[in-house]
Design an enzyme around this catalytic site. Structure first.
Site, short mmCIF file in Angstrom:
data_model
loop_
_atom_site.label_atom_id
_atom_site.label_comp_id
_atom_site.label_asym_id
_atom_site.label_seq_id
_atom_site.Cartn_x
_atom_site.Cartn_y
_atom_site.Cartn_z
N VAL A 61 58.13 43.44 27.04
CA VAL A 61 58.97 42.54 27.85
C VAL A 61 59.20 43.09 29.26
O VAL A 61 59.58 42.33 30.15
CB VAL A 61 60.32 42.24 27.16
CG1 VAL A 61 60.13 41.49 25.86
CG2 VAL A 61 61.15 43.50 26.96
N ILE A 90 67.01 48.53 25.73
CA ILE A 90 67.04 49.97 25.42
C ILE A 90 68.20 50.63 26.17
O ILE A 90 68.73 50.06 27.12
CB ILE A 90 65.73 50.69 25.84
CG1 ILE A 90 65.44 50.52 27.34
CG2 ILE A 90 64.54 50.24 25.00
CD1 ILE A 90 64.37 51.46 27.89
N GLN A 149 76.19 55.42 31.80
CA GLN A 149 75.34 54.23 31.69
C GLN A 149 75.23 53.47 33.02
O GLN A 149 75.31 52.24 33.04
CB GLN A 149 75.87 53.28 30.60
CG GLN A 149 75.64 53.81 29.19
CD GLN A 149 75.81 52.72 28.13
OE1 GLN A 149 76.64 51.82 28.28
NE2 GLN A 149 75.04 52.80 27.07
N TYR A 152 72.20 51.17 32.47
CA TYR A 152 72.43 50.10 31.48
C TYR A 152 73.50 49.11 31.97
O TYR A 152 73.33 47.90 31.87
CB TYR A 152 72.86 50.76 30.17
CG TYR A 152 73.00 49.86 28.97
CD1 TYR A 152 71.89 49.43 28.25
CD2 TYR A 152 74.27 49.47 28.52
CE1 TYR A 152 72.04 48.63 27.12
CE2 TYR A 152 74.41 48.68 27.38
CZ TYR A 152 73.29 48.26 26.68
OH TYR A 152 73.44 47.47 25.57
#
Ligand code: NDP
Length: 246
Positions: A61, A90, A149, A152
């Site tokens: 992806v 992820i 993070q 993320y």
């Protein structure tokens, strides 16, 4: 004919629950797995034993060409995609001090570029047919930030900006675009956290005093995909047991 729902990362903890829920509702369920995933056939066989006949296609992806090829193959073999759930993702956690370009890029590409890569080849078709659902699985950590993070949280917050902007562009065409932001969900990934850490650090942050269930997120996906949710677009729906409210 059954609507076709494509769930990326359907072999993961949340993805599997979403696949099962959508199949139970009568959708033809298609999923993707990383090209290097050697357990895909085993997973498909296990699902079939439980009564679910899913189709699975290899797709990175994070790679635009791979996504384009995958969507073209699904469309040719099964028909156009009605519901796209961008779920693959992820983490590569580390403080910003330690964050290198490799781990920044990996998370941005897999969690955010993927949303462009997968949505681009399906969106025009949805608009032409006058019906479509795009559901992006973000995270509470995209809403509130999380220590270690930066990559993320940036990617997950970006998904919401994407959803709002695209929602505006396709609002008159029967296509809705929404984001779901789960808190801690009891998938294998989260259950692998040592139980003392779960009990002492994580559960106390959740007013409901428990982890979420993958099925609870799957139920929300099912609602957003339904005809009843036709007036709901550009939203970011938190599902986190009260951990973060805004
Ligand atoms: P898992 O690690 O169990 O599943 C992630 C899935 O993403 C796997 O099926 C994996 O497929 C797929 N994937 C990863 N990289 C790629 C890639 N480059 N190309 C194709 N597929 C890829 O995670 P969860 O089920 O827990 O999480 C699903 C989503 O929900 C993620 O986006 C996550 O950020 C989000 N989320 C999860 C929470 C939780 O508590 N679990 C909380 C908040 C958000 P493969 O194994 O084939 O590589």
């Amino acid at each position: 004919m059954a609507r076709i729902a494509l769930i990326t990362g359907g072999m993961g903890g949340l993805g599997e629950a979403i696949c099962i829920k959508m199949a139970a509702l009568g959708y033809q369920v298609v999923t993707t797995h990383s090209p290097g995933n050697t357990k895909a056939n085993e997973w498909l066989a296990g699902m079939e034993q439980q009564g679910y006949k899913f189709r699975a296609y290899p797709c990175d992806v994070a790679d635009f060409e791979s996504a384009q090829k995958c969507i073209a193959q699904i469309t040719q073999e099964l028909g156009p995609i009605d519901v796209l759930v961008n779920n693959a993702g992820i983490t590569r956690d580390m403080t910003f001090k330690k964050m290198d370009k490799v781990n920044w890029d990996a998370v941005i590409k897999t969690n955010l570029d993927s949303v462009f890569n997968m949505t681009k080849p399906v969106c025009d078709g949805m608009v032409e047919r006058g019906w479509g659902r795009i559901i992006n699985i973000s995270s509470v950590n995209g809403q509130k930030g999380a220590f270690g993070q930066t990559n993320y949280s940036a990617a997950k917050a970006g998904m919401h900006g994407f959803s709002k902007a695209l929602a505006l562009e396709v609002a008159r065409k029967g296509v809705t675009v929404n984001t779901i932001s789960p808190g801690y969900i009891g998938t294998k990934m989260v259950m692998a956290i040592p139980s003392d850490v779960l009990e002492s650090k994580i559960i106390p942050q959740i007013p409901m005093g428990r982890l979420g269930k993958p099925e609870e997120v799957a139920g929300l996906v099912a609602y957003l995909a339904s005809d009843e949710a036709a007036f709901l677009t550009g939203a970011n729906i938190a599902i986190n047991g009260g951990q973060h409210m805004y």
